[in-house]
Design a protein around this motif. Structure first.
Motif, PDB file in Angstrom:
ATOM      1  N   MET A   1       0.838  -1.179   0.000  1.00  0.00           N
ATOM      2  CA  MET A   1       0.000   0.000   0.000  1.00  0.00           C
ATOM      3  C   MET A   1       0.881   1.239   0.000  1.00  0.00           C
ATOM      4  N   ALA A   2       0.536   2.205  -0.832  1.00  0.00           N
ATOM      5  CA  ALA A   2       1.326   3.424  -0.941  1.00  0.00           C
ATOM      6  C   ALA A   2       1.162   4.292   0.307  1.00  0.00           C
ATOM      7  N   GLY A  79      18.726   0.077  -2.640  1.00  0.00           N
ATOM      8  CA  GLY A  79      18.447   0.415  -1.248  1.00  0.00           C
ATOM      9  C   GLY A  79      16.966   0.586  -0.968  1.00  0.00           C
ATOM     10  N   ASN A  80      16.131   0.007  -1.824  1.00  0.00           N
ATOM     11  CA  ASN A  80      14.679   0.059  -1.665  1.00  0.00           C
ATOM     12  C   ASN A  80      14.118   1.465  -1.828  1.00  0.00           C
ATOM     13  N   SER A 117       7.140  -1.862  -1.235  1.00  0.00           N
ATOM     14  CA  SER A 117       6.233  -2.990  -1.051  1.00  0.00           C
ATOM     15  C   SER A 117       6.476  -3.640   0.310  1.00  0.00           C
ATOM     16  N   SER A 118       5.429  -4.210   0.890  1.00  0.00           N
ATOM     17  CA  SER A 118       5.597  -4.969   2.127  1.00  0.00           C
ATOM     18  C   SER A 118       6.052  -6.396   1.835  1.00  0.00           C
TER      19      SER A 118
END
Length: 153
Positions: A1-2, A79-80, A117-118
């Motif tokens: 979820m953003a 680094g995400n 993202s989770s």
């Protein structure tokens, strides 16, 4: 979820943009409502609330942004780093001093959302290299122009 993070460029995104190796995907819509995306590699932050970019004066994405005045940028990096930026645009230099076919556009942030993202992480964004010494020379000149404008605008 953003997750909405506000209007200031987060530190990890600032560092990626300053690395001069970021690629942003510019999203626009035509006057007929057709979506259009464009990879942008000449992109540099102007403080924490704006981004400068260079784009070809005849590119569809440029024409769309000039009449539309709003765009989205998606930027992914090592680094995400994963963000989408809604911004209001204005042309600040046409033509670019570095290349007569390029124009410089300023994007003032309206909203920034984290696209992390989770379930997964971004280990690397889009990676690129120069196709020739001439391409490196032009790109370097365009980036230097953006860095200079980031200080004086």
């Amino acid at each position: 979820m953003a997750k909405h993070v506000g209007v200031k460029l987060p530190e990890d995104l600032l560092q990626l943009l300053k690395s001069e190796k970021a690629i942003a995907i510019l999203a626009t819509f035509s006057e007929k409502g057709l979506p259009h995306t464009t990879p942008i590699q000449c992109i540099y932050p102007k403080g924490v609330g704006s981004i400068l970019l260079s784009i070809h004066k005849d590119h569809t994405g440029y024409h769309n942004m000039v009449w539309q005045k709003k765009i989205m940028l998606c930027i992914l990096g090592e680094g995400n780093v994963a963000y989408s930026i809604l911004g209001r645009v204005g042309v600040v230099r046409a033509p670019s001093l570095a290349h007569p076919l390029m124009n410089v556009v300023r994007v003032d942030t309206i909203d920034i959302k984290s696209d992390r993202s989770s379930l997964t992480r971004v280990d690397a964004g889009v990676q690129w290299s120069y196709i020739s010494p001439e391409a490196e020379e032009v790109t370097t000149a365009l980036m230097n122009e953006l860095k200079e404008l980031s200080l004086i605008l």
